[in-house]
Every structure is written in C-alpha cells, then in structure tokens.
Design a protein around this motif. Sequence first.
Motif, PDB file in Angstrom:
ATOM      1  N   LEU A  67      54.254 -35.786-113.129  1.00  0.00           N
ATOM      2  CA  LEU A  67      54.665 -37.180-113.307  1.00  0.00           C
ATOM      3  C   LEU A  67      56.186 -37.239-113.353  1.00  0.00           C
ATOM      4  O   LEU A  67      56.826 -36.475-114.089  1.00  0.00           O
ATOM      5  CB  LEU A  67      54.073 -37.724-114.609  1.00  0.00           C
TER       6      LEU A  67
ATOM      7  N   ARG B  28      49.514 -35.703 -97.601  1.00  0.00           N
ATOM      8  CA  ARG B  28      49.263 -36.401 -98.856  1.00  0.00           C
ATOM      9  C   ARG B  28      48.203 -37.469 -98.656  1.00  0.00           C
ATOM     10  O   ARG B  28      48.012 -37.980 -97.551  1.00  0.00           O
ATOM     11  CB  ARG B  28      50.548 -37.016 -99.418  1.00  0.00           C
TER      12      ARG B  28
ATOM     13  N   ALA C 201      46.832 -40.886-100.815  1.00  0.00           N
ATOM     14  CA  ALA C 201      46.848 -41.819-101.931  1.00  0.00           C
ATOM     15  C   ALA C 201      45.463 -42.446-102.064  1.00  0.00           C
ATOM     16  O   ALA C 201      44.702 -42.490-101.081  1.00  0.00           O
ATOM     17  CB  ALA C 201      47.902 -42.890-101.694  1.00  0.00           C
TER      18      ALA C 201
ATOM     19  N   ALA D 226      57.586 -45.009-105.898  1.00  0.00           N
ATOM     20  CA  ALA D 226      56.210 -45.208-106.359  1.00  0.00           C
ATOM     21  C   ALA D 226      55.213 -44.973-105.224  1.00  0.00           C
ATOM     22  O   ALA D 226      54.118 -44.441-105.444  1.00  0.00           O
ATOM     23  CB  ALA D 226      56.058 -46.611-106.929  1.00  0.00           C
TER      24      ALA D 226
ATOM     25  N   THR E 200      53.381 -41.626-104.577  1.00  0.00           N
ATOM     26  CA  THR E 200      52.281 -41.180-105.427  1.00  0.00           C
ATOM     27  C   THR E 200      51.058 -40.844-104.582  1.00  0.00           C
ATOM     28  O   THR E 200      50.595 -41.665-103.786  1.00  0.00           O
ATOM     29  CB  THR E 200      51.923 -42.279-106.444  1.00  0.00           C
TER      30      THR E 200
ATOM     31  N   GLN F 290      48.605 -33.176-107.737  1.00  0.00           N
ATOM     32  CA  GLN F 290      48.877 -34.606-107.929  1.00  0.00           C
ATOM     33  C   GLN F 290      50.363 -34.840-108.187  1.00  0.00           C
ATOM     34  O   GLN F 290      50.978 -34.178-109.023  1.00  0.00           O
ATOM     35  CB  GLN F 290      48.077 -35.133-109.128  1.00  0.00           C
ATOM     36  N   VAL F 291      50.903 -35.800-107.465  1.00  0.00           N
ATOM     37  CA  VAL F 291      52.259 -36.282-107.708  1.00  0.00           C
ATOM     38  C   VAL F 291      52.163 -37.760-108.068  1.00  0.00           C
ATOM     39  O   VAL F 291      51.599 -38.546-107.305  1.00  0.00           O
ATOM     40  CB  VAL F 291      53.154 -36.091-106.473  1.00  0.00           C
ATOM     41  N   THR F 292      52.683 -38.107-109.226  1.00  0.00           N
ATOM     42  CA  THR F 292      52.676 -39.490-109.677  1.00  0.00           C
ATOM     43  C   THR F 292      54.106 -39.921-109.972  1.00  0.00           C
ATOM     44  O   THR F 292      54.800 -39.283-110.755  1.00  0.00           O
ATOM     45  CB  THR F 292      51.819 -39.656-110.948  1.00  0.00           C
ATOM     46  N   VAL F 293      54.504 -41.003-109.308  1.00  0.00           N
ATOM     47  CA  VAL F 293      55.858 -41.526-109.481  1.00  0.00           C
ATOM     48  C   VAL F 293      55.744 -42.876-110.175  1.00  0.00           C
ATOM     49  O   VAL F 293      55.124 -43.809-109.647  1.00  0.00           O
ATOM     50  CB  VAL F 293      56.578 -41.672-108.138  1.00  0.00           C
ATOM     51  N   SER F 294      56.329 -42.960-111.350  1.00  0.00           N
ATOM     52  CA  SER F 294      56.270 -44.218-112.110  1.00  0.00           C
ATOM     53  C   SER F 294      57.486 -45.071-111.772  1.00  0.00           C
ATOM     54  O   SER F 294      58.602 -44.573-111.647  1.00  0.00           O
ATOM     55  CB  SER F 294      56.239 -43.925-113.609  1.00  0.00           C
TER      56      SER F 294
END
Length: 125
Positions: free
Chosen positions: A11, A38, A40, A88, A91, A120-124
């Motif tokens: 994250l 990737r 999503a 974002a 992600t 998993q890559v999560t960009v907030s």
Amino acid sequence: EVQLVESGGGLVQAGGSLRLSCAASGFTFDDYAIAWFRQAPGKEREAVSCFRSGDGTSWSADSVKGRFTMSSDNAKHTVYLQMNSLKAEDTAVYYCAAGDVPTILYPVAHAYDYWGQGTQVTVSS
C-alpha cells in the motif's frame, strides 16, 4: 520447472514509489521474454512492460512510460519493476510472466506460458 515469484507489492500513497521483484528459475534467462502485467478488479489483464535481455528488445504501455522502469539482474535471474509517481489507477494485482514470445506479441497475455502468483499494489488517493 519454470517458477516466477513476485514480491514487493503493498500500500502506497499517490505520488509514491514501489519496486516489484520477480525471481525467475527453470529456464535460460536470456532466451525468454519476461513481462509485467496487471489486473484491476473488473478489468482485463493488461501489459505494463516487457523485455528480453538476450536481444534487448522491450515494450512499455503508454500509461506507464516515464513513470515505470523495468530492469534485470541477470546474475540473480531477477527482474524488477520500479514504479514512481504512482496513481490510484495503478492499483491492481501485478503479475510476472515469461515465455518464448516474439516481439510483436510482447503485450499479449495469452502469448506467455508461465505466470507468477501475483502481488497486490494499492495506491491510495
């Protein structure tokens, strides 16, 4: 047996950076194209970046050019994806793939024979 093991996901805030790693084994590193894809939620798997160290050919998606860089450490049989200025929309689950893929098919997922388990890559935002 070909194995691809990804690591480095996590994250991160928008604008931040991550480096993904893919440790490869079971094939001659120079012979195969190696790629990052990737996926999503609710979307198709898409190619991010691909290259073959044996001949230096490569491809990157327009959406990541200038932000993501793919590199390799041939001695370690490991490829990396350095991701900067994350957004974002980056992600996704990121997958490493390998295969004897012709250059023209680098961005085509079904051209690759071997896949890692994904990270998993999560960009907030």
